[in-house]
Design a protein around this motif. Structure first.
Motif, PDB file in Angstrom:
ATOM      1  N   ALA A  33       0.823  -1.215   0.000  1.00 50.78           N
ATOM      2  CA  ALA A  33       0.000   0.000   0.000  1.00 50.78           C
ATOM      3  C   ALA A  33       0.855   1.262   0.000  1.00 50.78           C
ATOM      4  CB  ALA A  33      -0.922   0.006   1.212  1.00 50.78           C
ATOM      5  N   ASP A  34       0.338   2.275  -0.702  1.00 55.71           N
ATOM      6  CA  ASP A  34       0.952   3.600  -0.672  1.00 55.71           C
ATOM      7  C   ASP A  34       0.351   4.461   0.430  1.00 55.71           C
ATOM      8  OD1 ASP A  34       2.655   3.448  -3.128  1.00 55.71           O
ATOM      9  OD2 ASP A  34       0.703   3.033  -4.039  1.00 55.71           O
ATOM     10  N   GLY A  35      -0.827   4.074   0.905  1.00 52.42           N
ATOM     11  CA  GLY A  35      -1.516   4.787   1.968  1.00 52.42           C
ATOM     12  C   GLY A  35      -2.546   3.865   2.595  1.00 52.42           C
ATOM     13  N   VAL A  36      -3.006   4.219   3.787  1.00 51.22           N
ATOM     14  CA  VAL A  36      -3.956   3.390   4.524  1.00 51.22           C
ATOM     15  C   VAL A  36      -5.125   4.253   4.985  1.00 51.22           C
ATOM     16  CG1 VAL A  36      -4.293   1.845   6.491  1.00 51.22           C
ATOM     17  CG2 VAL A  36      -2.059   1.911   5.336  1.00 51.22           C
ATOM     18  N   LEU A  37      -6.318   3.764   4.707  1.00 50.44           N
ATOM     19  CA  LEU A  37      -7.542   4.395   5.190  1.00 50.44           C
ATOM     20  C   LEU A  37      -8.165   3.470   6.224  1.00 50.44           C
ATOM     21  CD1 LEU A  37      -9.766   6.557   5.080  1.00 50.44           C
ATOM     22  CD2 LEU A  37     -10.830   5.203   3.246  1.00 50.44           C
ATOM     23  N   PHE A  38      -8.241   3.945   7.457  1.00 50.20           N
ATOM     24  CA  PHE A  38      -8.897   3.200   8.527  1.00 50.20           C
ATOM     25  C   PHE A  38     -10.333   3.702   8.644  1.00 50.20           C
ATOM     26  CE2 PHE A  38      -4.419   3.056   9.839  1.00 50.20           C
ATOM     27  CZ  PHE A  38      -4.267   1.716  10.165  1.00 50.20           C
ATOM     28  N   VAL A  39     -11.279   2.782   8.631  1.00 48.72           N
ATOM     29  CA  VAL A  39     -12.697   3.108   8.807  1.00 48.72           C
ATOM     30  C   VAL A  39     -13.168   2.288   9.998  1.00 48.72           C
ATOM     31  CG1 VAL A  39     -14.960   3.244   7.715  1.00 48.72           C
ATOM     32  CG2 VAL A  39     -12.892   3.438   6.306  1.00 48.72           C
ATOM     33  N   THR A  40     -13.428   2.969  11.107  1.00 46.96           N
ATOM     34  CA  THR A  40     -13.684   2.228  12.340  1.00 46.96           C
ATOM     35  C   THR A  40     -15.015   2.574  12.997  1.00 46.96           C
ATOM     36  OG1 THR A  40     -12.784   1.629  14.506  1.00 46.96           O
ATOM     37  CG2 THR A  40     -12.449   3.901  13.806  1.00 46.96           C
ATOM     38  N   PRO A  41     -15.687   1.547  13.498  1.00 45.31           N
ATOM     39  CA  PRO A  41     -16.812   1.815  14.397  1.00 45.31           C
ATOM     40  C   PRO A  41     -16.254   2.167  15.776  1.00 45.31           C
ATOM     41  CG  PRO A  41     -16.533  -0.549  14.159  1.00 45.31           C
ATOM     42  CD  PRO A  41     -15.504   0.120  13.270  1.00 45.31           C
ATOM     43  N   GLU A  42     -17.161   2.432  16.697  1.00 42.62           N
ATOM     44  CA  GLU A  42     -16.758   2.702  18.073  1.00 42.62           C
ATOM     45  C   GLU A  42     -17.420   1.677  18.977  1.00 42.62           C
ATOM     46  OE1 GLU A  42     -16.128   6.757  19.391  1.00 42.62           O
ATOM     47  OE2 GLU A  42     -17.500   6.351  21.067  1.00 42.62           O
ATOM     48  N   TYR A  43     -16.600   0.924  19.692  1.00 38.80           N
ATOM     49  CA  TYR A  43     -17.083  -0.071  20.647  1.00 38.80           C
ATOM     50  C   TYR A  43     -16.621   0.364  22.033  1.00 38.80           C
ATOM     51  CZ  TYR A  43     -17.731  -3.354  16.704  1.00 38.80           C
ATOM     52  OH  TYR A  43     -18.112  -3.971  15.537  1.00 38.80           O
ATOM     53  N   ASN A  44     -17.553   0.633  22.918  1.00 36.81           N
ATOM     54  CA  ASN A  44     -17.218   0.999  24.299  1.00 36.81           C
ATOM     55  C   ASN A  44     -16.208   2.138  24.369  1.00 36.81           C
ATOM     56  OD1 ASN A  44     -18.896  -1.083  25.369  1.00 36.81           O
ATOM     57  ND2 ASN A  44     -17.309  -2.546  24.786  1.00 36.81           N
ATOM     58  N   ARG A  45     -16.429   3.165  23.541  1.00 38.41           N
ATOM     59  CA  ARG A  45     -15.618   4.373  23.496  1.00 38.41           C
ATOM     60  C   ARG A  45     -14.197   4.144  22.985  1.00 38.41           C
ATOM     61  NH1 ARG A  45     -19.897   7.132  23.436  1.00 38.41           N
ATOM     62  NH2 ARG A  45     -20.770   7.960  25.344  1.00 38.41           N
ATOM     63  N   SER A  46     -13.995   3.074  22.198  1.00 38.05           N
ATOM     64  CA  SER A  46     -12.678   2.802  21.636  1.00 38.05           C
ATOM     65  C   SER A  46     -12.831   2.042  20.323  1.00 38.05           C
ATOM     66  CB  SER A  46     -11.833   1.997  22.632  1.00 38.05           C
ATOM     67  OG  SER A  46     -10.487   1.934  22.181  1.00 38.05           O
ATOM     68  N   MET A  47     -11.701   1.686  19.750  1.00 39.20           N
ATOM     69  CA  MET A  47     -11.709   0.908  18.515  1.00 39.20           C
ATOM     70  C   MET A  47     -12.012  -0.558  18.833  1.00 39.20           C
ATOM     71  SD  MET A  47      -7.660   0.557  17.683  1.00 39.20           S
ATOM     72  CE  MET A  47      -6.968   1.733  18.831  1.00 39.20           C
ATOM     73  N   PRO A  48     -12.557  -1.294  17.882  1.00 42.98           N
ATOM     74  CA  PRO A  48     -12.837  -2.715  18.092  1.00 42.98           C
ATOM     75  C   PRO A  48     -11.562  -3.541  18.267  1.00 42.98           C
ATOM     76  CG  PRO A  48     -13.989  -1.879  16.161  1.00 42.98           C
ATOM     77  CD  PRO A  48     -13.023  -0.818  16.590  1.00 42.98           C
ATOM     78  N   GLY A  49     -11.668  -4.596  19.038  1.00 36.38           N
ATOM     79  CA  GLY A  49     -10.535  -5.490  19.268  1.00 36.38           C
ATOM     80  C   GLY A  49      -9.990  -6.095  17.987  1.00 36.38           C
ATOM     81  N   VAL A  50     -10.862  -6.409  17.036  1.00 39.07           N
ATOM     82  CA  VAL A  50     -10.413  -7.028  15.790  1.00 39.07           C
ATOM     83  C   VAL A  50      -9.495  -6.083  15.014  1.00 39.07           C
ATOM     84  CG1 VAL A  50     -12.429  -6.338  14.398  1.00 39.07           C
ATOM     85  CG2 VAL A  50     -11.184  -8.420  13.829  1.00 39.07           C
ATOM     86  N   LEU A  51      -9.761  -4.790  15.096  1.00 39.52           N
ATOM     87  CA  LEU A  51      -8.899  -3.808  14.434  1.00 39.52           C
ATOM     88  C   LEU A  51      -7.561  -3.703  15.153  1.00 39.52           C
ATOM     89  CD1 LEU A  51      -8.295  -1.627  12.377  1.00 39.52           C
ATOM     90  CD2 LEU A  51      -9.617  -0.019  13.781  1.00 39.52           C
ATOM     91  N   LYS A  52      -7.587  -3.620  16.460  1.00 39.56           N
ATOM     92  CA  LYS A  52      -6.335  -3.544  17.232  1.00 39.56           C
ATOM     93  C   LYS A  52      -5.499  -4.796  17.011  1.00 39.56           C
ATOM     94  CE  LYS A  52      -3.539  -1.719  20.366  1.00 39.56           C
ATOM     95  NZ  LYS A  52      -2.478  -2.683  20.526  1.00 39.56           N
ATOM     96  N   ASN A  53      -6.142  -5.954  16.919  1.00 32.34           N
ATOM     97  CA  ASN A  53      -5.439  -7.203  16.661  1.00 32.34           C
ATOM     98  C   ASN A  53      -4.707  -7.137  15.316  1.00 32.34           C
ATOM     99  OD1 ASN A  53      -4.885 -10.048  17.363  1.00 32.34           O
ATOM    100  ND2 ASN A  53      -6.239 -10.509  15.633  1.00 32.34           N
ATOM    101  N   ALA A  54      -5.379  -6.624  14.288  1.00 32.90           N
ATOM    102  CA  ALA A  54      -4.748  -6.509  12.966  1.00 32.90           C
ATOM    103  C   ALA A  54      -3.563  -5.545  13.022  1.00 32.90           C
ATOM    104  CB  ALA A  54      -5.773  -6.040  11.940  1.00 32.90           C
ATOM    105  N   ILE A  55      -3.743  -4.445  13.713  1.00 31.67           N
ATOM    106  CA  ILE A  55      -2.658  -3.475  13.844  1.00 31.67           C
ATOM    107  C   ILE A  55      -1.468  -4.122  14.540  1.00 31.67           C
ATOM    108  CG2 ILE A  55      -1.962  -1.344  14.999  1.00 31.67           C
ATOM    109  CD1 ILE A  55      -4.884  -0.351  14.447  1.00 31.67           C
ATOM    110  N   ASP A  56      -1.726  -4.862  15.605  1.00 32.54           N
ATOM    111  CA  ASP A  56      -0.641  -5.517  16.336  1.00 32.54           C
ATOM    112  C   ASP A  56       0.094  -6.523  15.459  1.00 32.54           C
ATOM    113  OD1 ASP A  56      -1.310  -4.004  18.535  1.00 32.54           O
ATOM    114  OD2 ASP A  56      -2.348  -5.629  19.583  1.00 32.54           O
ATOM    115  N   HIS A  57      -0.640  -7.341  14.716  1.00 32.28           N
ATOM    116  CA  HIS A  57       0.004  -8.329  13.841  1.00 32.28           C
ATOM    117  C   HIS A  57       0.938  -7.664  12.833  1.00 32.28           C
ATOM    118  CE1 HIS A  57      -1.379 -12.352  14.720  1.00 32.28           C
ATOM    119  NE2 HIS A  57      -2.634 -11.954  14.811  1.00 32.28           N
ATOM    120  N   ALA A  58       0.476  -6.594  12.194  1.00 33.07           N
ATOM    121  CA  ALA A  58       1.274  -5.969  11.134  1.00 33.07           C
ATOM    122  C   ALA A  58       2.384  -5.087  11.683  1.00 33.07           C
ATOM    123  CB  ALA A  58       0.364  -5.180  10.198  1.00 33.07           C
TER     124      ALA A  58
END
Length: 182
Positions: A69-94
Motif C-alpha cells: 500500500a501507498d496509503g492506509v484508510l482506517f474506517v472504524t466503528p466505536e465499541y465501548n468508546r474505543s476501537m474494536p478489538g479485531v482492528l487492534k489485533n490486525a494493527i498488532d500483527h502488522a
C-alpha cells in the motif's frame, strides 16, 4: 501521476456493517490514480508474540497487503468508546515482530460512522494514538465523525446530503498520500 494503492482497513466484521457500507461508498470518490484494496482482518488469529517467527498465512497476507500500500484508510466503528478489538489485533500483527512494522511511514487517514450522535470520535482518537506510535503520518483535518442515518449511503454511493463533505475528506487524503508517497 502513478497509480496509488490504498489499503482500506474496516474495523467492523459484521455482515451488514455500516462502516463497511460507508467505506465501499467512500472509495468510489477516490481519484482515478487511486485503487482501493480492502484488507481482510476477520480471519486473523489473536496476536501472540510466540508466533512472530512463524506467522499464520493470514498474518503474512495482511503484512503483504500493507507493504504493497501507498496509503492506509482506517474506517472504524466505536465499541465501548474505543476501537474494536479485531482492528487492534490486525494493527498488532502488522506491527510485529519488533522493528519490522509494515505500517511504518505509511500515510494514513481515519474516519468512521456510528449510530451515536458523536460518530466515532473517541474510537478515532484512540486509533490515532496507536498509529502515531507506529510512525504513520496521519491526516489531521478534515476530521470525519459521522452519524449513520438513512440516506448516508444510497445505492452503494454516498448520499447527496453528505457527498460534498466526504469528497473534501477524500480529496485531502488523496493529496496527503500523493505528497508523502512520492
Amino acid at each position: 501521476m502513478s497509480q496509488k494503492n490504498i489499503a482500506v482497513v474496516v474495523g467492523s466484521i459484521r455482515k451488514e456493517s455500516f462502516n463497511r457500507q460507508f467505506a465501499e461508498a467512500l472509495v468510489k470518490q477516490l481519484p482515478a490514480n487511486m485503487k482501493a484494496t480492502f484488507v481482510r482482518i476477520d480471519d486473523l488469529p489473536l496476536y501472540d508474540q510466540d508466533d512472530d517467527s512463524n506467522p499464520a498465512p493470514q498474518v503474512t497476507r495482511l503484512r503483504d497487503e500493507i507493504k504493497a500500500a501507498d496509503g492506509v484508510l482506517f474506517v472504524t466503528p466505536e465499541y465501548n468508546r474505543s476501537m474494536p478489538g479485531v482492528l487492534k489485533n490486525a494493527i498488532d500483527h502488522a506491527s510485529r515482530p519488533w522493528g519490522k512494522s509494515v505500517w511504518n511511514g505509511k500515510p494514513a487517514a481515519v474516519c468512521g460512522v456510528s449510530v451515536g450522535a458523536i460518530g466515532t470520535a473517541l474510537a478515532q482518537q484512540h486509533l490515532r494514538n496507536v498509529i502515531a506510535y507506529l510512525n504513520m503520518p496521519t491526516l489531521g483535518a478534515p476530521e470525519m465523525f459521522i452519524q449513520w442515518k438513512e440516506g448516508l449511503v444510497e445505492n452503494g454511493a454516498i448520499g447527496p446530503a453528505s457527498k460534498d463533505f466526504v469528497q473534501k475528506f477524500v480529496d485531502d487524503f488523496a493529496a496527503w498520500v500523493n505528497k508523502l508517497s512520492a
